[in-house]
Design a protein around this motif. Structure first.
Motif, PDB file in Angstrom:
ATOM      1  N   ASN A  27      33.532  16.912 -17.280  1.00 45.01           N
ATOM      2  CA  ASN A  27      33.749  15.609 -16.661  1.00 45.01           C
ATOM      3  C   ASN A  27      33.738  14.501 -17.709  1.00 45.01           C
ATOM      4  OD1 ASN A  27      34.149  13.886 -14.393  1.00 45.01           O
ATOM      5  ND2 ASN A  27      31.993  13.310 -14.522  1.00 45.01           N
ATOM      6  N   SER A  28      32.805  14.552 -18.629  1.00 42.83           N
ATOM      7  CA  SER A  28      32.747  13.502 -19.651  1.00 42.83           C
ATOM      8  C   SER A  28      33.953  13.567 -20.589  1.00 42.83           C
ATOM      9  CB  SER A  28      31.441  13.585 -20.446  1.00 42.83           C
ATOM     10  OG  SER A  28      31.404  14.744 -21.230  1.00 42.83           O
ATOM     11  N   SER A  51      37.303  10.117 -20.494  1.00 38.65           N
ATOM     12  CA  SER A  51      37.850   9.243 -21.544  1.00 38.65           C
ATOM     13  C   SER A  51      39.364   9.401 -21.707  1.00 38.65           C
ATOM     14  CB  SER A  51      37.156   9.536 -22.873  1.00 38.65           C
ATOM     15  OG  SER A  51      37.418  10.868 -23.274  1.00 38.65           O
ATOM     16  N   ARG A  52      39.969  10.305 -20.969  1.00 38.22           N
ATOM     17  CA  ARG A  52      41.417  10.537 -21.066  1.00 38.22           C
ATOM     18  C   ARG A  52      42.176   9.678 -20.069  1.00 38.22           C
ATOM     19  NH1 ARG A  52      42.548  13.265 -25.691  1.00 38.22           N
ATOM     20  NH2 ARG A  52      40.838  14.679 -26.098  1.00 38.22           N
ATOM     21  N   SER A  53      43.450   9.517 -20.329  1.00 39.20           N
ATOM     22  CA  SER A  53      44.296   8.734 -19.421  1.00 39.20           C
ATOM     23  C   SER A  53      44.562   9.526 -18.143  1.00 39.20           C
ATOM     24  CB  SER A  53      45.625   8.407 -20.095  1.00 39.20           C
ATOM     25  OG  SER A  53      46.410   9.590 -20.207  1.00 39.20           O
ATOM     26  N   LEU A  54      45.067   8.817 -17.148  1.00 37.66           N
ATOM     27  CA  LEU A  54      45.406   9.458 -15.880  1.00 37.66           C
ATOM     28  C   LEU A  54      46.457  10.547 -16.098  1.00 37.66           C
ATOM     29  CD1 LEU A  54      45.178   9.701 -12.835  1.00 37.66           C
ATOM     30  CD2 LEU A  54      46.859   7.839 -12.642  1.00 37.66           C
ATOM     31  N   GLU A  55      47.460  10.257 -16.904  1.00 38.15           N
ATOM     32  CA  GLU A  55      48.521  11.244 -17.167  1.00 38.15           C
ATOM     33  C   GLU A  55      47.956  12.488 -17.855  1.00 38.15           C
ATOM     34  OE1 GLU A  55      51.613  11.288 -15.908  1.00 38.15           O
ATOM     35  OE2 GLU A  55      50.881   9.496 -14.880  1.00 38.15           O
ATOM     36  N   GLU A  56      47.063  12.288 -18.809  1.00 33.75           N
ATOM     37  CA  GLU A  56      46.438  13.438 -19.488  1.00 33.75           C
ATOM     38  C   GLU A  56      45.608  14.251 -18.497  1.00 33.75           C
ATOM     39  OE1 GLU A  56      45.733  11.959 -24.061  1.00 33.75           O
ATOM     40  OE2 GLU A  56      44.430  11.111 -22.497  1.00 33.75           O
ATOM     41  N   LYS A 116      46.123  14.506 -15.279  1.00 32.76           N
ATOM     42  CA  LYS A 116      47.051  15.228 -14.404  1.00 32.76           C
ATOM     43  C   LYS A 116      47.575  16.481 -15.087  1.00 32.76           C
ATOM     44  CE  LYS A 116      48.700  11.360 -11.582  1.00 32.76           C
ATOM     45  NZ  LYS A 116      49.859  10.520 -11.228  1.00 32.76           N
ATOM     46  N   LEU A 117      47.916  16.369 -16.366  1.00 35.48           N
ATOM     47  CA  LEU A 117      48.396  17.527 -17.124  1.00 35.48           C
ATOM     48  C   LEU A 117      47.301  18.589 -17.224  1.00 35.48           C
ATOM     49  CD1 LEU A 117      50.416  19.008 -18.951  1.00 35.48           C
ATOM     50  CD2 LEU A 117      49.496  17.670 -20.869  1.00 35.48           C
ATOM     51  N   ILE A 118      46.101  18.181 -17.555  1.00 32.38           N
ATOM     52  CA  ILE A 118      44.974  19.114 -17.668  1.00 32.38           C
ATOM     53  C   ILE A 118      44.710  19.781 -16.322  1.00 32.38           C
ATOM     54  CG2 ILE A 118      42.476  19.251 -18.082  1.00 32.38           C
ATOM     55  CD1 ILE A 118      42.954  16.962 -20.195  1.00 32.38           C
ATOM     56  N   PHE A 119      44.788  19.008 -15.253  1.00 32.24           N
ATOM     57  CA  PHE A 119      44.607  19.554 -13.914  1.00 32.24           C
ATOM     58  C   PHE A 119      45.624  20.654 -13.620  1.00 32.24           C
ATOM     59  CE2 PHE A 119      45.897  19.536  -9.445  1.00 32.24           C
ATOM     60  CZ  PHE A 119      44.707  19.922  -8.835  1.00 32.24           C
ATOM     61  N   ARG A 120      46.903  20.380 -13.915  1.00 32.52           N
ATOM     62  CA  ARG A 120      47.961  21.373 -13.657  1.00 32.52           C
ATOM     63  C   ARG A 120      47.734  22.641 -14.478  1.00 32.52           C
ATOM     64  NH1 ARG A 120      51.234  16.679 -13.737  1.00 32.52           N
ATOM     65  NH2 ARG A 120      51.932  17.140 -15.847  1.00 32.52           N
ATOM     66  N   VAL A 121      47.339  22.490 -15.731  1.00 32.89           N
ATOM     67  CA  VAL A 121      47.089  23.660 -16.587  1.00 32.89           C
ATOM     68  C   VAL A 121      45.918  24.475 -16.045  1.00 32.89           C
ATOM     69  CG1 VAL A 121      46.332  24.384 -18.885  1.00 32.89           C
ATOM     70  CG2 VAL A 121      48.091  22.619 -18.662  1.00 32.89           C
ATOM     71  N   ILE A 122      44.833  23.789 -15.707  1.00 30.83           N
ATOM     72  CA  ILE A 122      43.663  24.493 -15.168  1.00 30.83           C
ATOM     73  C   ILE A 122      44.009  25.177 -13.850  1.00 30.83           C
ATOM     74  CG2 ILE A 122      41.363  24.148 -14.156  1.00 30.83           C
ATOM     75  CD1 ILE A 122      40.884  22.030 -16.332  1.00 30.83           C
ATOM     76  N   LYS A 123      44.747  24.488 -13.001  1.00 29.16           N
ATOM     77  CA  LYS A 123      45.139  25.078 -11.719  1.00 29.16           C
ATOM     78  C   LYS A 123      45.991  26.321 -11.928  1.00 29.16           C
ATOM     79  CE  LYS A 123      47.029  23.958  -7.185  1.00 29.16           C
ATOM     80  NZ  LYS A 123      47.211  25.338  -6.899  1.00 29.16           N
ATOM     81  N   ASP A 124      46.922  26.267 -12.863  1.00 29.42           N
ATOM     82  CA  ASP A 124      47.749  27.437 -13.171  1.00 29.42           C
ATOM     83  C   ASP A 124      46.893  28.602 -13.671  1.00 29.42           C
ATOM     84  OD1 ASP A 124      50.064  26.164 -12.393  1.00 29.42           O
ATOM     85  OD2 ASP A 124      50.730  25.685 -14.445  1.00 29.42           O
ATOM     86  N   ILE A 125      45.946  28.306 -14.537  1.00 27.82           N
ATOM     87  CA  ILE A 125      45.063  29.350 -15.058  1.00 27.82           C
ATOM     88  C   ILE A 125      44.254  29.979 -13.917  1.00 27.82           C
ATOM     89  CG2 ILE A 125      43.001  29.778 -16.478  1.00 27.82           C
ATOM     90  CD1 ILE A 125      44.137  27.627 -18.435  1.00 27.82           C
TER      91      ILE A 125
END
Length: 118
Positions: free
Chosen positions: A87-88, A92-97, A99-108
């Motif tokens: 979470n921490s 500190s990341r942008s909303l777009e970052e 969203k990208l991290i979310f999609r990658v984690i969801k795919d994994i």
């Protein structure tokens, strides 16, 4: 080994009850510094004193010796710590970052779930 397990169990139950070492010592009628040495597994505890601690914690003897719950608690604490770090890192990341991290984690996770099912 057994001293360490009992000490860890006392610490876990004390914390679950929201008690300080001093509060438990008072409830059990024993010295507060003694509680600390027992929790660290540094001191032998007599059955008589263990009974006082059990009464001070307001638990049953059966609850005192349920050591598997300590393992469950440790896993929950470790999981919580990992989630807090993640979470921490994300905060500190942008909303777009994010969203990208979310999609990658969801795919994994979808891939892991698919592999577990089939």
């Amino acid at each position: 080994m057994l001293l360490k397990l009992i000490g860890e169990r006392i610490r876990l139950l004390r914390r679950e009850k929201g008690l300080t070492q001093e509060e438990l010592a008072e409830a059990a009628g024993i010295n507060a510094s003694y509680i600390g040495t027992v929790e660290r597994g540094e001191r032998n505890i007599s059955l008589e004193t263990l009974e006082k601690v059990i009464i001070g914690l307001n638990v049953t003897p059966t609850e005192m010796f349920q050591f598997h719950q300590a393992d469950d608690h440790d896993l929950k604490v470790e999981k919580k710590e990992i989630l807090e770090v993640l979470n921490s890192l994300l905060y500190s990341r942008s909303l777009e970052e994010n969203k990208l991290i979310f999609r990658v984690i969801k795919d994994i996770l979808d891939t892991i779930d698919y592999n577990l099912r089939g």
